[in-house]
Scaffold this motif. Structure first.
Motif, PDB file in Angstrom:
ATOM      1  N   GLU A 161      39.152 -14.048  16.587  1.00 59.23           N
ATOM      2  CA  GLU A 161      40.339 -14.905  16.417  1.00 59.23           C
ATOM      3  C   GLU A 161      40.818 -15.490  17.743  1.00 59.23           C
ATOM      4  O   GLU A 161      40.534 -14.973  18.824  1.00 59.23           O
ATOM      5  CB  GLU A 161      41.464 -14.098  15.784  1.00 59.23           C
ATOM      6  CG  GLU A 161      41.911 -12.952  16.645  1.00 59.23           C
ATOM      7  CD  GLU A 161      42.826 -11.978  15.926  1.00 59.23           C
ATOM      8  OE1 GLU A 161      43.087 -12.169  14.736  1.00 59.23           O
ATOM      9  OE2 GLU A 161      43.257 -11.023  16.582  1.00 59.23           O
ATOM     10  N   GLY A 162      41.539 -16.599  17.664  1.00 63.41           N
ATOM     11  CA  GLY A 162      42.182 -17.195  18.826  1.00 63.41           C
ATOM     12  C   GLY A 162      41.208 -17.756  19.849  1.00 63.41           C
ATOM     13  O   GLY A 162      41.537 -17.841  21.034  1.00 63.41           O
ATOM     14  N   GLY A 163      40.006 -18.112  19.400  1.00 59.80           N
ATOM     15  CA  GLY A 163      39.065 -18.733  20.324  1.00 59.80           C
ATOM     16  C   GLY A 163      38.377 -17.767  21.274  1.00 59.80           C
ATOM     17  O   GLY A 163      37.838 -18.173  22.307  1.00 59.80           O
ATOM     18  N   LEU A 164      38.360 -16.487  20.917  1.00 57.51           N
ATOM     19  CA  LEU A 164      37.647 -15.507  21.739  1.00 57.51           C
ATOM     20  C   LEU A 164      36.150 -15.810  21.753  1.00 57.51           C
ATOM     21  O   LEU A 164      35.551 -16.002  20.691  1.00 57.51           O
ATOM     22  CB  LEU A 164      37.867 -14.104  21.168  1.00 57.51           C
ATOM     23  CG  LEU A 164      37.269 -12.969  22.000  1.00 57.51           C
ATOM     24  CD1 LEU A 164      38.292 -12.453  23.007  1.00 57.51           C
ATOM     25  CD2 LEU A 164      36.813 -11.819  21.118  1.00 57.51           C
ATOM     26  N   SER A 165      35.578 -15.877  22.933  1.00 52.35           N
ATOM     27  CA  SER A 165      34.134 -16.140  22.994  1.00 52.35           C
ATOM     28  C   SER A 165      33.350 -14.867  23.294  1.00 52.35           C
ATOM     29  O   SER A 165      32.233 -14.696  22.822  1.00 52.35           O
ATOM     30  CB  SER A 165      33.833 -17.207  24.041  1.00 52.35           C
ATOM     31  OG  SER A 165      34.263 -16.776  25.314  1.00 52.35           O
ATOM     32  N   SER A 166      33.916 -13.968  24.094  1.00 48.42           N
ATOM     33  CA  SER A 166      33.229 -12.696  24.361  1.00 48.42           C
ATOM     34  C   SER A 166      34.238 -11.694  24.901  1.00 48.42           C
ATOM     35  O   SER A 166      35.391 -12.022  25.196  1.00 48.42           O
ATOM     36  CB  SER A 166      32.089 -12.891  25.359  1.00 48.42           C
ATOM     37  OG  SER A 166      32.609 -13.178  26.642  1.00 48.42           O
ATOM     38  N   MET A 167      33.764 -10.466  24.994  1.00 51.48           N
ATOM     39  CA  MET A 167      34.610  -9.381  25.479  1.00 51.48           C
ATOM     40  C   MET A 167      33.761  -8.495  26.373  1.00 51.48           C
ATOM     41  O   MET A 167      32.575  -8.300  26.102  1.00 51.48           O
ATOM     42  CB  MET A 167      35.105  -8.588  24.274  1.00 51.48           C
ATOM     43  CG  MET A 167      35.840  -7.325  24.617  1.00 51.48           C
ATOM     44  SD  MET A 167      36.370  -6.477  23.111  1.00 51.48           S
ATOM     45  CE  MET A 167      37.789  -7.480  22.676  1.00 51.48           C
ATOM     46  N   ARG A 168      34.342  -7.991  27.449  1.00 54.29           N
ATOM     47  CA  ARG A 168      33.606  -7.025  28.252  1.00 54.29           C
ATOM     48  C   ARG A 168      34.330  -5.691  28.237  1.00 54.29           C
ATOM     49  O   ARG A 168      35.532  -5.620  28.465  1.00 54.29           O
ATOM     50  CB  ARG A 168      33.421  -7.491  29.697  1.00 54.29           C
ATOM     51  CG  ARG A 168      32.272  -6.711  30.368  1.00 54.29           C
ATOM     52  CD  ARG A 168      32.055  -7.088  31.820  1.00 54.29           C
ATOM     53  NE  ARG A 168      33.081  -6.541  32.661  1.00 54.29           N
ATOM     54  CZ  ARG A 168      33.876  -7.266  33.450  1.00 54.29           C
ATOM     55  NH1 ARG A 168      33.761  -8.590  33.479  1.00 54.29           N
ATOM     56  NH2 ARG A 168      34.793  -6.693  34.191  1.00 54.29           N
ATOM     57  N   PRO A 205      32.034 -11.799  19.279  1.00 52.63           N
ATOM     58  CA  PRO A 205      32.718 -11.645  17.987  1.00 52.63           C
ATOM     59  C   PRO A 205      31.762 -11.149  16.905  1.00 52.63           C
ATOM     60  O   PRO A 205      30.639 -11.654  16.784  1.00 52.63           O
ATOM     61  CB  PRO A 205      33.224 -13.065  17.692  1.00 52.63           C
ATOM     62  CG  PRO A 205      33.490 -13.631  19.049  1.00 52.63           C
ATOM     63  CD  PRO A 205      32.357 -13.098  19.910  1.00 52.63           C
ATOM     64  N   GLY A 206      32.210 -10.181  16.150  1.00 51.18           N
ATOM     65  CA  GLY A 206      31.388  -9.591  15.098  1.00 51.18           C
ATOM     66  C   GLY A 206      30.598  -8.377  15.554  1.00 51.18           C
ATOM     67  O   GLY A 206      30.113  -7.606  14.724  1.00 51.18           O
ATOM     68  N   ASP A 207      30.452  -8.203  16.869  1.00 47.12           N
ATOM     69  CA  ASP A 207      29.719  -7.030  17.371  1.00 47.12           C
ATOM     70  C   ASP A 207      30.523  -5.753  17.123  1.00 47.12           C
ATOM     71  O   ASP A 207      31.744  -5.738  17.215  1.00 47.12           O
ATOM     72  CB  ASP A 207      29.467  -7.143  18.883  1.00 47.12           C
ATOM     73  CG  ASP A 207      28.338  -8.098  19.229  1.00 47.12           C
ATOM     74  OD1 ASP A 207      27.644  -8.567  18.305  1.00 47.12           O
ATOM     75  OD2 ASP A 207      28.164  -8.376  20.436  1.00 47.12           O
ATOM     76  N   ARG A 208      29.798  -4.680  16.851  1.00 47.06           N
ATOM     77  CA  ARG A 208      30.445  -3.375  16.746  1.00 47.06           C
ATOM     78  C   ARG A 208      30.859  -2.897  18.142  1.00 47.06           C
ATOM     79  O   ARG A 208      30.110  -3.063  19.107  1.00 47.06           O
ATOM     80  CB  ARG A 208      29.493  -2.346  16.146  1.00 47.06           C
ATOM     81  CG  ARG A 208      29.107  -2.630  14.707  1.00 47.06           C
ATOM     82  CD  ARG A 208      28.125  -1.582  14.193  1.00 47.06           C
ATOM     83  NE  ARG A 208      27.542  -2.027  12.939  1.00 47.06           N
ATOM     84  CZ  ARG A 208      26.441  -2.784  12.847  1.00 47.06           C
ATOM     85  NH1 ARG A 208      25.766  -3.129  13.935  1.00 47.06           N
ATOM     86  NH2 ARG A 208      26.011  -3.172  11.661  1.00 47.06           N
ATOM     87  N   ILE A 209      32.048  -2.293  18.218  1.00 41.83           N
ATOM     88  CA  ILE A 209      32.518  -1.685  19.472  1.00 41.83           C
ATOM     89  C   ILE A 209      32.410  -0.164  19.386  1.00 41.83           C
ATOM     90  O   ILE A 209      31.943   0.494  20.313  1.00 41.83           O
ATOM     91  CB  ILE A 209      33.996  -2.041  19.744  1.00 41.83           C
ATOM     92  CG1 ILE A 209      34.207  -3.551  19.768  1.00 41.83           C
ATOM     93  CG2 ILE A 209      34.460  -1.409  21.057  1.00 41.83           C
ATOM     94  CD1 ILE A 209      35.689  -3.940  19.778  1.00 41.83           C
ATOM     95  N   GLU A 236      38.924  -9.895  27.742  1.00 38.02           N
ATOM     96  CA  GLU A 236      38.555 -10.931  26.783  1.00 38.02           C
ATOM     97  C   GLU A 236      38.320 -12.255  27.484  1.00 38.02           C
ATOM     98  O   GLU A 236      39.089 -12.647  28.369  1.00 38.02           O
ATOM     99  CB  GLU A 236      39.675 -11.111  25.745  1.00 38.02           C
ATOM    100  CG  GLU A 236      39.912  -9.867  24.915  1.00 38.02           C
ATOM    101  CD  GLU A 236      41.112 -10.001  23.983  1.00 38.02           C
ATOM    102  OE1 GLU A 236      41.181  -9.231  23.014  1.00 38.02           O
ATOM    103  OE2 GLU A 236      41.973 -10.867  24.232  1.00 38.02           O
ATOM    104  N   ALA A 237      37.276 -12.971  27.079  1.00 38.44           N
ATOM    105  CA  ALA A 237      37.012 -14.324  27.580  1.00 38.44           C
ATOM    106  C   ALA A 237      37.149 -15.290  26.409  1.00 38.44           C
ATOM    107  O   ALA A 237      36.699 -15.001  25.298  1.00 38.44           O
ATOM    108  CB  ALA A 237      35.615 -14.404  28.176  1.00 38.44           C
ATOM    109  N   TYR A 238      37.782 -16.438  26.698  1.00 37.73           N
ATOM    110  CA  TYR A 238      38.057 -17.417  25.640  1.00 37.73           C
ATOM    111  C   TYR A 238      37.213 -18.679  25.827  1.00 37.73           C
ATOM    112  O   TYR A 238      36.719 -18.958  26.930  1.00 37.73           O
ATOM    113  CB  TYR A 238      39.552 -17.747  25.614  1.00 37.73           C
ATOM    114  CG  TYR A 238      40.334 -16.572  25.111  1.00 37.73           C
ATOM    115  CD1 TYR A 238      40.579 -16.418  23.761  1.00 37.73           C
ATOM    116  CD2 TYR A 238      40.761 -15.564  25.991  1.00 37.73           C
ATOM    117  CE1 TYR A 238      41.256 -15.296  23.283  1.00 37.73           C
ATOM    118  CE2 TYR A 238      41.431 -14.454  25.527  1.00 37.73           C
ATOM    119  CZ  TYR A 238      41.683 -14.324  24.164  1.00 37.73           C
ATOM    120  OH  TYR A 238      42.325 -13.216  23.695  1.00 37.73           O
ATOM    121  N   CYS A 239      37.095 -19.412  24.732  1.00 34.96           N
ATOM    122  CA  CYS A 239      36.271 -20.620  24.728  1.00 34.96           C
ATOM    123  C   CYS A 239      36.780 -21.662  25.725  1.00 34.96           C
ATOM    124  O   CYS A 239      36.015 -22.491  26.225  1.00 34.96           O
ATOM    125  CB  CYS A 239      36.242 -21.235  23.319  1.00 34.96           C
ATOM    126  SG  CYS A 239      35.526 -20.121  22.089  1.00 34.96           S
TER     127      CYS A 239
END
Lengths: 85, 147, 147, 85
Positions: C38-45, C84-88, C122-125
């Motif tokens: 959501e909110g334009g999240l492109s990836s997470m570290r 997004p969609g990856d299991r944490i 979090e990194a956004y688009c």
């Protein structure tokens, strides 16, 4: 009035059938009345319906208390407390 | 997404979980109930009230959906002959929030235990069999959600 | 059975669930946390404190095992880059009792949120990025288990 | 005494390194003292350590409050509140 009765679990086993169509006497107003009436049939019925505290019911496929009315019911099921899950 | 299945066939917990994970909610909870083999149990039979079962489960599902914000809800309940180790029931939920997913999952299985027309009969290796008795604990677990 | 894994690799929720189901307990609960898009999240570290992480998780596992009668407990937590969609995270429990399995599962994820050395960025688009802030809600969820 | 310091998340980014070995002055008794001492280094350190309320710590890989003693510590980690799960 003609009503379809259904029996499940040990109620079914004690009665020896899984259901029957019956004409209820007008004196039967509630599920509890029905249970007493069935118990008076003796034999397997007496065994199945002797103790109302062990029984639960559904009228037209919704769970009800034993003091629920049977007026207008098309299908009445009698069974022990459920044990699914 | 709401999926409710009642039937004799085994089910694939993994595929159900994968479907819930794919909904994009971020939080997926599941519960699986299986036949325990303790005390010399050889098999179990699950009877139900076919005309009533699916709408009883739909009613329980609707209560969960009204109470928690869910993206997905799955209820699978088996009937017929089962052996130790066999799956009996699967409940799964997906939500944007972990508390919603976990609480709804717990709610669903507590309600299934007390508010769905299933009956279990156990058969033992010594030839004995008996209908499982309802437990007061299950009524208390369900009543916890009434508050 | 206790299994704790911290690493970059994805995991197979299905196989983990199958292992818990095979323990004979009759009750298996699981929670999976995934990256929401959501909110334009492109990836997470996900960063962590490598020397500390595994024993922090082992401590949380031990608390759950002391509090509930568990036959199995699984904690998998990923680190590194996720989309997004990856299991944490996956938490799974097996017990003879459904309440134990479900409560322990809820306890484990609440404690992981507040008592394990992981940090999300979090990194956004649109090119922005930010460290996720800890939430007071998570502290309250964890404190619920202190009573 | 020589202590290994470790920084995580935005603390690491502000400081510009993931850790360092330092000799702590004897005036530093607690983690809070250490945070104040690091903040006084200025620049990235000032930014990272200016507000102790935003910081959490572990001493020898166990979470501690900021008023915890650093006596005998071999490894002290400083970081924001955790956000895993």
């Amino acid at each position: 009035m003609a009503v379809q009765l259904l029996y499940f679990a040990w109620v079914r086993e004690a009665v020896g059938r899984d259901g029957e169509s019956v004409d209820l006497p007008e004196t039967i107003a509630t599920v509890a009345d029905l249970v007493g009436w069935l118990a008076a049939r003796g034999d397997g019925y007496a065994q199945a319906f002797a103790d109302p505290a062990r029984l639960r019911a559904a009228v037209d496929q919704s769970f009800v208390q034993l003091d629920a009315s049977v007026t207008g019911a098309r299908e009445i099921a009698l069974f022990p407390p459920v044990t699914g899950g | 997404m709401r999926r409710i299945i009642v039937g004799a066939a085994d089910f694939d917990s993994a595929a159900l979980l994968a479907d819930l994970e794919a909904l994009g909610g971020g939080a997926v909870a599941s519960f699986t109930g299986l036949v325990r083999g303790e005390g010399g149990l050889s098999s179990m039979r699950l009877d139900h009230y076919p005309a009533m079962t699916e709408h009883a489960l739909a009613d329980i599902a609707a209560r969960a959906e009204a109470r928690w914000s869910l993206l997905g809800l799955v209820i699978i309940h088996r009937v017929g002959e089962l052996r130790p180790g066999d799956r009996i029931v699967f409940v799964g939920t997906a939500s944007a929030h972990r508390a919603a997913a976990l609480e709804a999952c717990h709610f669903l299985i507590d309600w299934l235990k007390t508010e769905a027309p299933f009956w279990k009969k156990e058969a033992y290796c010594d030839g004995q069999s008996r209908w499982v008795e309802a437990r007061a604990d299950d009524d208390r677990a369900k009543a916890r959600w009434d508050a």
